[in-house]
Enzyme design. Structure first.
Site, PDB file in Angstrom:
ATOM      1  N   GLY A   1       6.771   2.640  -2.937  1.00 25.57           N
ATOM      2  CA  GLY A   1       8.204   2.883  -2.738  1.00 25.57           C
ATOM      3  C   GLY A   1       8.519   3.294  -1.316  1.00 25.57           C
TER       4      GLY A   1
ATOM      5  N   GLU B   1      10.609 -20.317  18.401  1.00 27.29           N
ATOM      6  CA  GLU B   1       9.790 -21.087  19.357  1.00 27.29           C
ATOM      7  C   GLU B   1       9.026 -22.192  18.644  1.00 27.29           C
ATOM      8  OE1 GLU B   1       7.949 -19.437  22.767  1.00 27.29           O
ATOM      9  OE2 GLU B   1       9.286 -17.711  22.764  1.00 27.29           O
TER      10      GLU B   1
ATOM     11  N   ILE C   1       0.845  -1.209   0.000  1.00 23.46           N
ATOM     12  CA  ILE C   1       0.000   0.000   0.000  1.00 23.46           C
ATOM     13  C   ILE C   1       0.877   1.254   0.000  1.00 23.46           C
ATOM     14  CG2 ILE C   1      -1.567   1.372   1.462  1.00 23.46           C
ATOM     15  CD1 ILE C   1      -2.931  -1.291   2.219  1.00 23.46           C
TER      16      ILE C   1
END
Ligand SMILES: Cc1cc2nc3c(=O)[nH]c(=O)nc-3n(C[C@H](O)[C@H](O)[C@H](O)COP(=O)(O)OP(=O)(O)OC[C@H]3O[C@@H](n4cnc5c(N)ncnc54)[C@H](O)[C@@H]3O)c2cc1C
Lengths: 381, 262
Positions: free
Chosen positions: A340, A363, A337
């Site tokens: 750059g 984990e 969204i």
């Protein structure tokens, strides 16, 4: 979404949010770039007493459970998962003592952990024993009043920074997983060294190092639980701390989502804000749905664990897998969204995308979690 | 050592709205904050408490009932007790009336060794109240302190920083000190204190509780100052000029000027 947290839990979340927004957000990018350990933030968490939320009252803590720990981790992660994991790794090192420590061990270590005077760590993984934890090779040999540890550990969060380490080593080679034992090793013990520091993709402010044991002398009274129960100590600890990874993932996703929504409203292209394009709107809507679903599963799991129910491996794995996959998807979309700007270090979302990745790995990698879930559901039906 | 800190609940300056007819500020509970300079004063009190275990901090606020929630936040950082002076008859009081009402309340609350105030409030900005309280109480007063050090149970040292000068005063207690905004930053709350605040209600004082109170000195009637006119300043019409395609040397020149000015 209203999660009906208790008044106390709301206060914990509010306080953690304040520290996260007022302090963590200011250092997140710098600490990431320079790999600075967030001791200053840990000191603030200690001052405000958030270091003790999951420690029992009789040992100087607040007396909360996994839920309280997760609320702090989630809020810190909204701004920096590296800071959050530095906090959470102490919980990972403290839970074996809470669960299996004897009275002396609890009295000696837990009050100081609650006050934030001790940072803890958990050392299980080795170079050749990652997902396959039962094949660890570090050995502990009993000699008089000491156990002599030899071997090395890899990928240890808070390595070098922690004051105490719960270390897993083989006491009886012939017994496989039943021959593993857990020990409390203090920084400064003879023969205990900190090795190479990892140069990581994400959570770069957290310290991840190798640990080396060369004829390291550990007093007998530092054996945690009984000899041969180490594997159970590790697994029961993970059951309680995987939600912590899920909380980290939910926090990272929430942070990225907040940045993406704001950016989409402010950035204009084709004469209108990005948020007016349906393609962007749907991405934002999916982020919202996924984050709320992950948080709902996380909080339900925490409540289940804290209620005292005995078996919750499957649920604990499920919330870790789901939330970490959500974090990866949401942070990737947030970068998309922001175009750059999402891809450069001037904005926080590229860091969040790098940070999110580790929640699918540590984990217990998500594939291993799915193995746990599958074996339980197949047993059930 | 008994310390009293006067803390006013004010409207967050970003959220201020005026009522042009009554020439007063519209107060809404949501936008209330504890006055920043008063919180600097509170931080000095808390630092004294850090160093001297027997220090006891009371806060005193004057305002409507809505202030209670903000007052709770003072317990969260370590105040021992909080008092709210509230009474319909105080509405519209100016600095003179406020100082009188506060001084009478302080007399009732007991003997304090040290009284701390913020230098001025965000909404009034008069700086008159602290010295006037001291005058009523007939105790020494130092304004605009930038640091406070306790020397012993009888004396404190107060520092005041001006642009190119530094004053250091030694004052005998009891005394009233007003503290410059930003001279100290209020600490974070603690979890256990936040839980304490959850079920804490400030002590309420009404004018009827005060001895020999002269009601003609407070409220709109009793106030000496009268607001003549409100002029709202709008920053919306400020002209902004945009220069494009300026080169690096020009940017450097502008940056130098700005650096010199700030
Ligand atoms: C930043 C960071 C911090 C860490 N902190 C700690 C710590 O504090 N303490 C500690 O003890 N450890 C720690 N670890 C180690 C971590 O738990 C391991 O990296 C993790 O369990 C995976 O092990 P591995 O890296 O050896 O991968 P491997 O076990 O080699 O696995 C590689 C890939 O193969 C897949 N795979 C492996 N076995 C199977 C299988 N049976 N079925 C399907 N897929 C499989 C895995 O999913 C994974 O994607 C940390 C790791 C990282 C990266």
């Amino acid at each position: 979404m209203e999660y009906f947290l208790s008044e106390e839990q709301k206060i914990i979340k509010k306080l953690a949010k304040r520290i996260s927004d007022e302090y963590v957000s200011k250092v997140a990018i710098k600490y990431d770039k320079e790999g600075i350990f967030p001791r200053d933030i840990l000191n603030l968490l200690a001052y405000t007493e958030l270091t003790g939320v999951y420690i029992p009252k009789e040992y100087g803590g607040f007396g909360g459970g996994v839920m309280e720990m997760c609320l702090v981790v989630e809020e810190l992660s909204r701004n920096c998962a590296g800071v959050a994991v530095s906090y959470a790794a102490t919980a990972l090192g403290a839970y074996p003592i809470i669960l299996y420590g004897n009275e002396e061990q609890k009295k000696k270590y837990l009050p100081k952990i609650a006050k934030g005077e001790l940072i803890a760590a958990f050392a299980l993984t080795e170079a050749d024993a990652g997902s396959d934890v039962s094949s660890i090779k570090t050995v502990a040999e009993k000699k008089g009043d000491y156990y002599i540890l030899n071997g090395s550990k890899h990928w240890i969060t808070n390595g070098g920074e922690a004051d105490i380490y719960v270390v897993f080593a083989v006491t009886d080679k012939s017994k496989g997983p039943r021959g593993i034992s857990a020990f409390i090793v203090e920084k400064g013990y003879e023969g205990f060294y900190c090795g190479k520091k990892e140069d990581k993709m994400g959570i770069r402010s957290s310290s991840t190092t190798e640990l080396i044991f060369e004829d390291c002398k550990v007093p007998r009274e530092n054996l945690l639980g009984r000899e041969g129960t180490g594997f159970i100590v590790a697994m029961k600890t993970f059951d309680r701390t995987r939600p912590g990874v899920a909380a980290m993932a939910v926090g990272i996703a929430q942070g990225a989502y907040e940045h993406a929504v704001r950016y989409a409203k402010e950035r204009f292209q084709f004469g209108q804000p990005l948020s007016s394009f349906q393609a962007i709107q749907h991405m934002l809507a999916d982020m919202y749905i996924n984050i709320e679903a992950a948080r709902s599963l996380l909080y339900s799991t925490c409540r289940m664990i804290d209620s005292g129910i005995k078996d919750f491996s499957k649920e604990s794995s499920a919330c870790k897998v789901f939330a970490s996959d959500v974090a990866m998807k949401v942070t990737t979309d947030a970068v998309q969204i922001m175009g750059g700007n999402g891809y450069v270090k001037d904005y926080p979302v590229e860091k969040m995308m790098r940070d999110a990745k580790v929640t699918q790995i540590f984990e217990g990698a998500n594939q291993i979690q799915r193995n746990i879930i599958a074996s339980e559901i197949i047993k059930e039906y | 050592m008994k310390i009293l800190v006067c803390i006013k609940q004010v409207i967050n300056s970003d959220k201020i709205e005026y009522n042009a007819q009554t020439k007063t500020i519209k107060r809404s509970a949501q936008h209330l904050i504890n006055n920043p300079a008063d919180l600097s004063a509170l931080e000095f009190a808390l630092k004294i408490k850090d160093a001297y275990n027997d220090a006891y901090i009371t806060t005193l606020s004057m305002g409507p009932d809505e202030c209670k929630n903000k007052i709770k936040e003072l317990i969260e950082v370590g105040c021992d007790s909080c008092v709210l002076l509230t009474d319909k008859r105080l509405v519209g009081s100016d600095a003179y009336s406020t100082a009188y009402a506060l001084a009478k309340s302080i007399e009732k609350l007991g003997d304090f060794d040290l009284i701390l105030c913020g230098e001025s409030s965000l909404d009034g900005e008069t700086s008159i109240v602290p010295p006037q309280i001291a005058e009523y109480l007939n105790i020494p007063h130092i304004a605009s302190a930038s640091d406070i050090k306790v020397l012993d149970t009888q004396r404190i040292e107060v520092e005041r920083k001006l642009e190119n000068q530094l004053f250091r005063f030694e004052v005998k207690l009891p005394a009233l000190i007003s503290v410059k905004k930003d001279s100290a930053y209020l600490r974070l709350p603690k979890l256990s204190l936040m839980l304490k605040a959850l079920c804490y209600t400030p002590q309420i004082v009404n004018l009827a509780d005060l001895e020999n109170f002269d009601f003609s000195k407070v409220g709109i009637e009793g106030s000496k100052t009268l607001v003549n006119r409100f002029i709202e300043q709008s920053f919306d019409n400020n002209k902004c000029e945009i220069y494009e395609n300026i080169d690096d040397s020009q940017i450097e020149c502008i940056a130098n000027i700005v650096m010199r000015l700030i």
